[in-house]
Design a protein around this motif. Sequence first.
Motif, PDB file in Angstrom:
ATOM      1  N   SER A  60      -6.143  -6.125   0.598  1.00 40.80           N
ATOM      2  CA  SER A  60      -7.270  -5.182   0.623  1.00 40.80           C
ATOM      3  C   SER A  60      -8.399  -5.688   1.503  1.00 40.80           C
ATOM      4  N   SER A 113      -5.736  -3.722  -4.941  1.00 38.07           N
ATOM      5  CA  SER A 113      -4.809  -2.843  -4.219  1.00 38.07           C
ATOM      6  C   SER A 113      -3.398  -3.391  -4.290  1.00 38.07           C
ATOM      7  N   ASP A 170       0.477  -6.840  -6.260  1.00 39.06           N
ATOM      8  CA  ASP A 170      -0.909  -6.413  -6.457  1.00 39.06           C
ATOM      9  C   ASP A 170      -1.826  -7.621  -6.351  1.00 39.06           C
ATOM     10  N   ALA A 201      -4.178   1.993   0.455  1.00 39.10           N
ATOM     11  CA  ALA A 201      -3.083   1.100   0.841  1.00 39.10           C
ATOM     12  C   ALA A 201      -2.575   1.410   2.247  1.00 39.10           C
ATOM     13  N   LEU A 228     -11.433   0.177  -5.575  1.00 42.94           N
ATOM     14  CA  LEU A 228     -10.025   0.517  -5.454  1.00 42.94           C
ATOM     15  C   LEU A 228      -9.840   1.059  -4.051  1.00 42.94           C
ATOM     16  N   THR A 229      -9.016   0.402  -3.252  1.00 46.74           N
ATOM     17  CA  THR A 229      -8.973   0.670  -1.817  1.00 46.74           C
ATOM     18  C   THR A 229      -7.690   1.385  -1.400  1.00 46.74           C
TER      19      THR A 229
END
Length: 412
Positions: free
Chosen positions: A218, A244, A268, A184, A181-182
């Motif tokens: 991402s 992301s 997304d 933004a 999970l990166t």
Amino acid sequence: MRASQRARGEDVALVDSLLSADERRRSSGVRFDELRAEQKGLGKLIGKAAGDEKADLLKRAGQLAADVKAADAERDAADTETQELLQRLGNLVHPDVPVGGEEDFVTLETHGTHRDFAAEGFEPRDHLELGQLLGAIDVERGAKVSGSRFYFLTGVGALLELALVNAAIAQATAAGFIPMLTPALVRPQSMAGTGFLGQAAQDVYHLDKDDLYLVGTSEVPLAAYHMDEILDADRLPLRYAGFSPCFRREAGSHGKDTKGIFRVHQFDKVEMFSYVLPEDARAEHQRLLEWEKQWLTSLELPFRVIDVASADLGASAARKYDCEAWIPTQGKYRELTSTSDCTEFQSRRLSIRVREEKKVRPLATLNGTLCAVPRTIVAILENHQQADGSVRVPEVLRPYLGGREVLEPVAK
């Protein structure tokens, strides 16, 4: 490089400007070193001199100090100009890439068959009408709240997104990707290092007060994840699957895909990203493409694979393949996923290297979209719709939708 710029439709003269600036950088550096050496030698002589000789040496020292300062400024200016020009230069286009613009791609393969809705006895609805029937998409309130090209996914629409994301991450982790999970928001060096502040800068959202950029993929934080690091060769390949939100201005797309959720400002996405040895990049590119094909096949979508033409490549890509799904109401294929081989372009700009025994060198980076959610929802709704406005759920998604086989209309 001149041929590559020409194939991209970019400024060929940029190469000559860069060479000229680099020559000035090199010559001014040599000049600075010579003057500094003379200055140091003169300092030793002054300490031993006396009388008129010392006065002459001091006079020369004063002149040298001014010359050194000027040479230093000239070297810095030439270095800055060189780096600025270098940042504007795209990656070297692979020699096998078809030359031309957006329509000059080469179709490599086609998968699946188009449904014959006439034979089935009904006219297909577009994804927006289906989304409204299902209570899944609300663009009117999206526009009210945020403006054009924004939307709400509601009810089964929200559940469908979550199912797609979970199924995509499951496929990626089964293939050995590390889920991520990166962020933004990223710093300028991260955005510039991945090649998104050149030709793509007009499509990027910038927060002036904080000097941060909203990512359009991402790929950016995943590429910058190992910025300024040296990785051991035995750690490669490193594969990440990032999820992301993505933000794009869609500059230059005025009037295109304004209906529905195909081209929007926020969406997304699940993105694959690989770090490999440069000599392994071509094989890795094929692997990323195979994973994308596996994903679209699991969604039971008809699609084709194209080799993107040179002038339609992003700045960082040496070669790019797109997987385009058939959209029945548009009567054509539209891009759903893509995968790019960025060779050493990003790793050099982000200072990411690999160590093999005592040798250190840049590595290669590659990226591949696995699931851009809104476009995938568009393709699923239109290709799996039924005459009554319901939509059949592909088997791969059913475990993530509580076993639901069909999405039923909730309103006329």
